[in-house]
Design a protein around this motif. Structure first.
Motif, PDB file in Angstrom:
ATOM      1  N   VAL A 277       0.828  -1.199   0.000  1.00 58.75           N
ATOM      2  CA  VAL A 277       0.000   0.000   0.000  1.00 58.75           C
ATOM      3  C   VAL A 277       0.869   1.257   0.000  1.00 58.75           C
ATOM      4  CG1 VAL A 277      -1.614   1.371   1.379  1.00 58.75           C
ATOM      5  CG2 VAL A 277      -2.008  -1.079   1.080  1.00 58.75           C
ATOM      6  N   ILE A 278       1.846   1.289   0.898  1.00 66.23           N
ATOM      7  CA  ILE A 278       2.698   2.479   1.030  1.00 66.23           C
ATOM      8  C   ILE A 278       3.524   2.710  -0.227  1.00 66.23           C
ATOM      9  CG2 ILE A 278       4.629   3.488   2.309  1.00 66.23           C
ATOM     10  CD1 ILE A 278       3.546   1.925   4.778  1.00 66.23           C
ATOM     11  N   ASP A 279       4.103   1.642  -0.765  1.00 65.84           N
ATOM     12  CA  ASP A 279       4.922   1.800  -1.972  1.00 65.84           C
ATOM     13  C   ASP A 279       4.084   2.280  -3.152  1.00 65.84           C
ATOM     14  OD1 ASP A 279       7.190   1.047  -0.626  1.00 65.84           O
ATOM     15  OD2 ASP A 279       7.129  -1.044  -1.292  1.00 65.84           O
ATOM     16  N   ALA A 280       2.851   1.805  -3.242  1.00 67.20           N
ATOM     17  CA  ALA A 280       1.980   2.249  -4.325  1.00 67.20           C
ATOM     18  C   ALA A 280       1.583   3.713  -4.121  1.00 67.20           C
ATOM     19  CB  ALA A 280       0.737   1.362  -4.405  1.00 67.20           C
ATOM     20  N   ALA A 281       1.244   4.077  -2.883  1.00 71.03           N
ATOM     21  CA  ALA A 281       0.866   5.459  -2.592  1.00 71.03           C
ATOM     22  C   ALA A 281       2.023   6.416  -2.844  1.00 71.03           C
ATOM     23  CB  ALA A 281       0.387   5.574  -1.149  1.00 71.03           C
ATOM     24  N   ALA A 282       3.248   5.950  -2.647  1.00 67.60           N
ATOM     25  CA  ALA A 282       4.430   6.804  -2.813  1.00 67.60           C
ATOM     26  C   ALA A 282       4.680   7.183  -4.271  1.00 67.60           C
ATOM     27  CB  ALA A 282       5.662   6.107  -2.242  1.00 67.60           C
ATOM     28  N   THR A 283       3.970   6.544  -5.212  1.00 62.04           N
ATOM     29  CA  THR A 283       4.125   6.937  -6.616  1.00 62.04           C
ATOM     30  C   THR A 283       3.413   8.254  -6.907  1.00 62.04           C
ATOM     31  OG1 THR A 283       2.150   5.702  -7.338  1.00 62.04           O
ATOM     32  CG2 THR A 283       4.269   4.525  -7.332  1.00 62.04           C
ATOM     33  N   LYS A 284       2.554   8.710  -5.996  1.00 64.18           N
ATOM     34  CA  LYS A 284       1.900  10.005  -6.174  1.00 64.18           C
ATOM     35  C   LYS A 284       2.940  11.106  -6.019  1.00 64.18           C
ATOM     36  CE  LYS A 284      -1.952  12.762  -4.355  1.00 64.18           C
ATOM     37  NZ  LYS A 284      -2.989  12.854  -3.300  1.00 64.18           N
ATOM     38  N   PRO A 285       3.075  11.983  -6.999  1.00 59.90           N
ATOM     39  CA  PRO A 285       4.164  12.972  -6.965  1.00 59.90           C
ATOM     40  C   PRO A 285       3.912  14.154  -6.039  1.00 59.90           C
ATOM     41  CG  PRO A 285       2.884  13.244  -8.963  1.00 59.90           C
ATOM     42  CD  PRO A 285       2.323  12.033  -8.272  1.00 59.90           C
ATOM     43  N   PHE A 286       2.809  14.187  -5.350  1.00 61.65           N
ATOM     44  CA  PHE A 286       2.515  15.291  -4.426  1.00 61.65           C
ATOM     45  C   PHE A 286       1.585  14.773  -3.321  1.00 61.65           C
ATOM     46  CE2 PHE A 286      -0.567  15.201  -7.848  1.00 61.65           C
ATOM     47  CZ  PHE A 286      -1.776  15.256  -7.204  1.00 61.65           C
ATOM     48  N   GLY A 287       1.629  15.460  -2.171  1.00 67.51           N
ATOM     49  CA  GLY A 287       0.650  15.191  -1.120  1.00 67.51           C
ATOM     50  C   GLY A 287       0.844  13.906  -0.346  1.00 67.51           C
ATOM     51  N   PHE A 288       1.943  13.174  -0.571  1.00 64.97           N
ATOM     52  CA  PHE A 288       2.173  11.940   0.190  1.00 64.97           C
ATOM     53  C   PHE A 288       3.663  11.775   0.420  1.00 64.97           C
ATOM     54  CE2 PHE A 288       2.977   7.416   0.786  1.00 64.97           C
ATOM     55  CZ  PHE A 288       2.012   7.085   1.727  1.00 64.97           C
ATOM     56  N   MET A 289       4.027  11.406   1.644  1.00 63.47           N
ATOM     57  CA  MET A 289       5.413  11.113   2.001  1.00 63.47           C
ATOM     58  C   MET A 289       5.449   9.730   2.648  1.00 63.47           C
ATOM     59  SD  MET A 289       7.959  13.189   4.599  1.00 63.47           S
ATOM     60  CE  MET A 289       7.933  14.653   3.563  1.00 63.47           C
ATOM     61  N   PRO A 290       6.221   8.800   2.103  1.00 64.41           N
ATOM     62  CA  PRO A 290       6.193   7.443   2.657  1.00 64.41           C
ATOM     63  C   PRO A 290       6.888   7.320   4.011  1.00 64.41           C
ATOM     64  CG  PRO A 290       7.817   7.588   0.904  1.00 64.41           C
ATOM     65  CD  PRO A 290       7.083   8.902   0.917  1.00 64.41           C
ATOM     66  N   PHE A 291       6.194   6.722   4.952  1.00 62.19           N
ATOM     67  CA  PHE A 291       6.759   6.276   6.215  1.00 62.19           C
ATOM     68  C   PHE A 291       6.436   4.786   6.321  1.00 62.19           C
ATOM     69  CE2 PHE A 291       6.539  10.755   6.884  1.00 62.19           C
ATOM     70  CZ  PHE A 291       7.531  11.061   7.805  1.00 62.19           C
ATOM     71  N   TYR A 292       7.260   4.054   7.051  1.00 62.17           N
ATOM     72  CA  TYR A 292       7.093   2.608   7.101  1.00 62.17           C
ATOM     73  C   TYR A 292       6.915   2.112   8.531  1.00 62.17           C
ATOM     74  CZ  TYR A 292       8.420   2.876   2.227  1.00 62.17           C
ATOM     75  OH  TYR A 292       8.435   3.183   0.900  1.00 62.17           O
ATOM     76  N   PRO A 293       6.087   1.090   8.714  1.00 62.64           N
ATOM     77  CA  PRO A 293       5.841   0.561  10.064  1.00 62.64           C
ATOM     78  C   PRO A 293       7.012  -0.262  10.562  1.00 62.64           C
ATOM     79  CG  PRO A 293       4.696  -0.768   8.434  1.00 62.64           C
ATOM     80  CD  PRO A 293       5.318   0.384   7.688  1.00 62.64           C
ATOM     81  N   GLY A 294       6.965  -0.615  11.825  1.00 66.66           N
ATOM     82  CA  GLY A 294       8.036  -1.411  12.413  1.00 66.66           C
ATOM     83  C   GLY A 294       7.625  -1.954  13.769  1.00 66.66           C
ATOM     84  N   PRO A 295       8.587  -2.478  14.509  1.00 66.76           N
ATOM     85  CA  PRO A 295       8.293  -3.103  15.803  1.00 66.76           C
ATOM     86  C   PRO A 295       8.222  -2.115  16.958  1.00 66.76           C
ATOM     87  CG  PRO A 295      10.614  -3.336  15.315  1.00 66.76           C
ATOM     88  CD  PRO A 295      10.004  -2.658  14.131  1.00 66.76           C
ATOM     89  N   GLY A 296       8.332  -0.822  16.669  1.00 61.01           N
ATOM     90  CA  GLY A 296       8.368   0.197  17.714  1.00 61.01           C
ATOM     91  C   GLY A 296       9.430   1.222  17.365  1.00 61.01           C
ATOM     92  N   LEU A 297       9.522   2.263  18.176  1.00 62.81           N
ATOM     93  CA  LEU A 297      10.489   3.329  17.920  1.00 62.81           C
ATOM     94  C   LEU A 297      11.784   3.102  18.680  1.00 62.81           C
ATOM     95  CD1 LEU A 297       8.391   6.621  17.967  1.00 62.81           C
ATOM     96  CD2 LEU A 297       9.242   5.351  16.001  1.00 62.81           C
TER      97      LEU A 297
END
Length: 470
Positions: A277-297
């Motif tokens: 989902v995130i990688d597909a959304a990141a193809t939008k050239p405006f209005g979206f910045m990809p962040f990725y989930p993980g096991p915690g900060l």
């Protein structure tokens, strides 16, 4: 034998370098002297705290031709640096050795030597207490120690991440206990660190520096100083603004990571791959910045800084609901990961977590670094042990878990070698940190169950029934 060359610059008499043209005021004279010394690369730079922030800064100043004195309370670190040895993986021994062989650098534990400094930069830790409140003990101790050696004509710059008001409300009174006054006898500024350990694209010199001064002269001197070593300094109106900038940067990341962590939970319930989902959304050239989930900060800043602002905001009667909610979501991720591991062990192997052999891949807080600070892997490690699992770990960057304040029980545990035998011996492999040096194809061939919190297997092109995401 030490590779340290003679540090004559540190022993030079101050009066020999103060022959500037007279200016109207004492403060103006100090300003002019500092500017001339900085622009001539003759200002003596003292850096307090030689960790992941202070050591790269010390290297950069020395490599730019400034005489540098590094101060650290750890005598072992000081000795190592003076022998040309590094204790931070992404800073090679060769770079440290060159500091002593080719540049004017010295490491010491003696704060008294800072009397000879023109510039003093504070890079000490700012952790949280057990009650998730700011712990300024290191800044306070440094301020008290500096007051005893502070002299007219110096500039003191705080770089430690902290809440708005710390520079003026906490550090300034401690320094002025010396009898000297900020803006008259010495200058005081705040410039937040922006280090990203392991980031090959953006080292210290390529990251602009935010600068806020206690007075206009302090801001000017600090701006000119950082302009000499980084990709531009960005002056702002006050130390409070600069302090807020740092918190804003990291809260932005914390909130967005919390959002994608929540999206991950929803996606998993719906049978959707959140990384796709995130990688597909990141193809939008405006209005979206990809962040990725993980096991915690993890790391010193992102899990800590939001709580510095929420604590300070309460002084003004403001509840930071959005920020605190993000903190709750991120803090819940280790428990979510363990729950997914329990579920997969039951569904795929028909066994409980108690007595299961779990191999953790990655113990550092992020990929390709040797930094354990606030790593969610440590929380997951202890949760698994408390539930009766037999846990080992492999991390190519951390051969040994060093003592930490929150996870003392794990101190001294050693990384196991990653072999077909060690992988096959585990009931489950839990990928917590996605280091590039790990052979994920080897893991995929020999593991019985892989629970992947970073999509490391997917990025390696490995998809199989025994590989699940969490």
């Amino acid at each position: 034998m030490s590779v340290l060359k003679s540090t004559v610059g540190w022993a030079a008499d101050i009066s020999e370098r103060s022959s500037e043209v007279p200016v109207p005021s004492v403060a103006g004279q100090h300003r002019q002297t500092l500017l001339e010394l900085i622009l001539a690369a003759k200002a003596r730079v003292g850096i307090i705290g030689l960790g992941y922030v202070g050591l790269p800064l010390a290297c950069l100043f020395a490599e730019k031709g400034y005489p540098v004195l590094g101060i650290d309370s750890d005598e072992v670190k000081a000795r190592a640096l003076n022998r040309g040895r590094s204790y931070i993986e992404h800073i090679p021994d060769e770079r440290i050795a060159a500091l002593g062989q080719q540049h004017d650098f010295k490491a010491s534990t003696d704060m008294e030597e800072l009397r000879q400094a023109d510039v003093i930069i504070i890079c000490v830790p700012t952790p949280l207490t057990r009650h998730r409140e700011p712990d300024l003990q290191f800044i306070e101790a440094t301020g008290r120690a500096l007051a005893s050696v502070l002299r007219p004509g110096q500039i003191v710059i705080l770089e430690s991440s902290t809440y708005p008001g710390t520079t003026r409300e906490v550090l300034k009174p401690l320094l002025e206990a010396s009898g000297l006054r900020s803006g008259r006898d010495f200058f005081l500024a705040y410039s937040p660190e922006r280090e990203d350990p392991g980031n090959a694209s953006f080292g210290t010199s390529r990251i602009p520096k935010i600068v806020g001064g206690d007075c206009a002269a302090a801001r000017e001197v600090a701006t000119v100083l950082y302009d000499q070593i980084v990709a531009g300094a960005v002056p702002v109106s006050s130390p409070e603004t600069a302090e807020f900038v740092k918190l804003s940067e990291n809260i932005f990341r914390a909130v967005n990571i919390a959002l994608v962590n929540e999206l991950k939970v929803i996606c998993m319930a719906m049978g959707v791959d959140v990384w796709e989902v995130i990688d597909a959304a990141a193809t939008k050239p405006f209005g979206f910045m990809p962040f990725y989930p993980g096991p915690g900060l993890g790391g010193h800043c992102i899990p800590v800084d939001p709580f510095y602002l929420t604590w300070k905001a309460r002084e003004f009667g403001i509840n930071t609901k959005f920020i605190e909610l993000a903190g709750e979501i991120n803090a819940a991720m280790p428990e979510f990961v363990v729950a997914q591991l329990v579920r997969q062990l039951s569904e795929q192997q028909g066994r409980a977590l108690r007595g299961a052999r779990i191999l953790l891949l990655g113990i550092a807080y992020k990929k390709n670094v040797d930094d354990l600070r606030e790593s969610p892997a440590l929380t997951i490690f202890e949760m698994l042990l408390k539930q009766g699992a037999e846990v080992t770990f492999h991390d190519p960057h951390i051969p040994l878990i060093k003592p930490t304040r929150e996870h003392a029980s794990l101190s001294g545990l050693k990384s196991t070698e990653l072999t077909p035998e060690t992988i096959a011996a585990a009931d489950a492999v839990l990928i917590v940190t996605d280091h590039n040096q790990v052979d994920y194809d080897l893991v995929g061939r020999h593991a019985r169950l892989i629970v992947d919190t970073r999509n490391a297997m997917g990025r390696a092109g490995i998809s199989a029934a025994h590989v699940v995401k969490a």
